[in-house]
Design a protein around this motif. Sequence first.
Motif, mmCIF file in Angstrom:
data_model
loop_
_atom_site.group_PDB
_atom_site.id
_atom_site.type_symbol
_atom_site.label_atom_id
_atom_site.label_comp_id
_atom_site.label_asym_id
_atom_site.label_seq_id
_atom_site.Cartn_x
_atom_site.Cartn_y
_atom_site.Cartn_z
ATOM 1 N N MET A 1 0.852 -1.163 0.000
ATOM 2 C CA MET A 1 0.000 0.000 0.000
ATOM 3 C C MET A 1 0.903 1.233 0.000
ATOM 4 S SD MET A 1 -3.470 1.074 1.733
ATOM 5 C CE MET A 1 -4.120 -0.283 0.926
ATOM 6 N N ALA A 2 0.504 2.259 -0.766
ATOM 7 C CA ALA A 2 1.290 3.495 -0.865
ATOM 8 C C ALA A 2 0.691 4.565 0.040
ATOM 9 C CB ALA A 2 1.283 3.976 -2.315
ATOM 10 N N ARG A 3 1.526 5.499 0.432
ATOM 11 C CA ARG A 3 1.062 6.595 1.287
ATOM 12 C C ARG A 3 1.323 7.902 0.549
ATOM 13 N NH1 ARG A 3 0.828 5.111 7.091
ATOM 14 N NH2 ARG A 3 0.876 7.335 7.425
ATOM 15 N N VAL A 4 0.341 8.815 0.642
ATOM 16 C CA VAL A 4 0.456 10.119 -0.010
ATOM 17 C C VAL A 4 0.216 11.188 1.037
ATOM 18 C CG1 VAL A 4 -0.540 11.626 -1.786
ATOM 19 C CG2 VAL A 4 -0.398 9.173 -2.198
ATOM 20 N N SER A 5 1.013 12.229 0.994
ATOM 21 C CA SER A 5 0.860 13.349 1.924
ATOM 22 C C SER A 5 0.217 14.507 1.158
ATOM 23 C CB SER A 5 2.228 13.765 2.456
ATOM 24 O OG SER A 5 2.084 14.848 3.340
ATOM 25 N N LEU A 6 -0.908 15.031 1.684
ATOM 26 C CA LEU A 6 -1.639 16.131 1.059
ATOM 27 C C LEU A 6 -1.570 17.354 1.954
ATOM 28 C CD1 LEU A 6 -4.895 14.223 0.002
ATOM 29 C CD2 LEU A 6 -2.866 14.653 -1.403
ATOM 30 N N ASP A 7 -1.453 18.529 1.346
ATOM 31 C CA ASP A 7 -1.467 19.788 2.101
ATOM 32 C C ASP A 7 -2.763 20.499 1.763
ATOM 33 O OD1 ASP A 7 -1.093 22.187 3.352
ATOM 34 O OD2 ASP A 7 0.667 22.776 2.191
ATOM 35 N N ILE A 8 -3.671 20.554 2.748
ATOM 36 C CA ILE A 8 -4.953 21.212 2.548
ATOM 37 C C ILE A 8 -5.096 22.275 3.623
ATOM 38 C CG2 ILE A 8 -7.457 20.923 2.479
ATOM 39 C CD1 ILE A 8 -6.958 18.115 1.376
ATOM 40 N N GLY A 9 -5.089 23.524 3.190
ATOM 41 C CA GLY A 9 -5.242 24.645 4.119
ATOM 42 C C GLY A 9 -4.143 24.736 5.147
ATOM 43 N N GLY A 10 -2.921 24.352 4.781
ATOM 44 C CA GLY A 10 -1.802 24.432 5.703
ATOM 45 C C GLY A 10 -1.678 23.235 6.625
ATOM 46 N N THR A 11 -2.581 22.286 6.543
ATOM 47 C CA THR A 11 -2.510 21.084 7.371
ATOM 48 C C THR A 11 -2.067 19.922 6.490
ATOM 49 O OG1 THR A 11 -4.327 21.896 8.738
ATOM 50 C CG2 THR A 11 -3.808 19.551 8.887
ATOM 51 N N ARG A 12 -1.159 19.106 7.024
ATOM 52 C CA ARG A 12 -0.677 17.917 6.313
ATOM 53 C C ARG A 12 -1.573 16.746 6.659
ATOM 54 N NH1 ARG A 12 2.148 18.472 2.244
ATOM 55 N NH2 ARG A 12 4.332 18.964 2.243
ATOM 56 N N TRP A 13 -2.020 16.054 5.640
ATOM 57 C CA TRP A 13 -2.866 14.871 5.804
ATOM 58 C C TRP A 13 -2.183 13.712 5.090
ATOM 59 C CZ3 TRP A 13 -7.401 15.470 8.563
ATOM 60 C CH2 TRP A 13 -7.853 16.779 8.753
ATOM 61 N N THR A 14 -2.068 12.581 5.747
ATOM 62 C CA THR A 14 -1.482 11.395 5.133
ATOM 63 C C THR A 14 -2.620 10.457 4.752
ATOM 64 O OG1 THR A 14 0.500 11.617 6.474
ATOM 65 C CG2 THR A 14 0.110 9.474 5.456
ATOM 66 N N VAL A 15 -2.549 10.007 3.501
ATOM 67 C CA VAL A 15 -3.623 9.165 2.957
ATOM 68 C C VAL A 15 -3.010 7.892 2.379
ATOM 69 C CG1 VAL A 15 -5.487 9.065 1.255
ATOM 70 C CG2 VAL A 15 -4.950 11.222 2.369
ATOM 71 N N ASN A 16 -3.601 6.752 2.711
ATOM 72 C CA ASN A 16 -3.171 5.481 2.122
ATOM 73 C C ASN A 16 -3.911 5.290 0.793
ATOM 74 O OD1 ASN A 16 -1.535 4.819 4.300
ATOM 75 N ND2 ASN A 16 -3.228 3.844 5.396
#
Length: 160
Positions: free
Chosen positions: A1-16
Motif C-alpha cells: 500500500m502506498a502513502r500520499v501526503s496532502l497539504d490542505i489549508g496548511g494542514t498535512r494529511w497522510t492518505v493510504n
Amino acid sequence: MARVSLDIGGTRWTVNTREGGEAEVQRLGRIVAERWPQALRAAGDGGIPQALLLTALMLADEVSEAQAQLADQATRLEAQSVQIEEQSALLDAQASQLEEQSALLDAQTAQFNDQAAQLATPSVASDSAQAETVDLDTLVAIAERLEGLAEALEQPAPND
C-alpha cells in the motif's frame, strides 16, 4: 500500500492508497485544496471539521450537477438516436421504392427491346421480298433476252 501526503489549508494529511494510485490521490487533493478557502470562510467558527464537511458538500454538489448534465446529454443523444433510426427507416423505404422502380424500368426496357425486335423482323422480311422481286424482274428480263437471241439464232442465215 502506498502513502500520499496532502497539504490542505496548511494542514498535512497522510492518505493510504493502492500502489500506482498516488498521482490520482494528489490530483484529488488539489481539487479539495482549491475549495478549502471558501469552505473555511463558510464554516466560520465551526473549525476544520465543519470546513471539511462543507468542502465535501461543494464537491458533492459539483458531482450532482455533472450527473444532471450527463443525464441531459444522454436524453438528447437518445432523442437523436431515435431520429437517426427514423431517418434510416425512411431511407430503407426509399431504397425499396427505387429498387421496385428499377425492376419496372428493367421490365419496360425488355418489352421495348422485344417490340423493337418484332418491328425489325418484318422489315428484314420485306427487304428480302424486295430483293427477290428485283431478282425475279431481272431474271424475267434475262429470260426475254435469251428468247430473243434464241429466235434470232433459229432464223435462217441470209447467205443460205
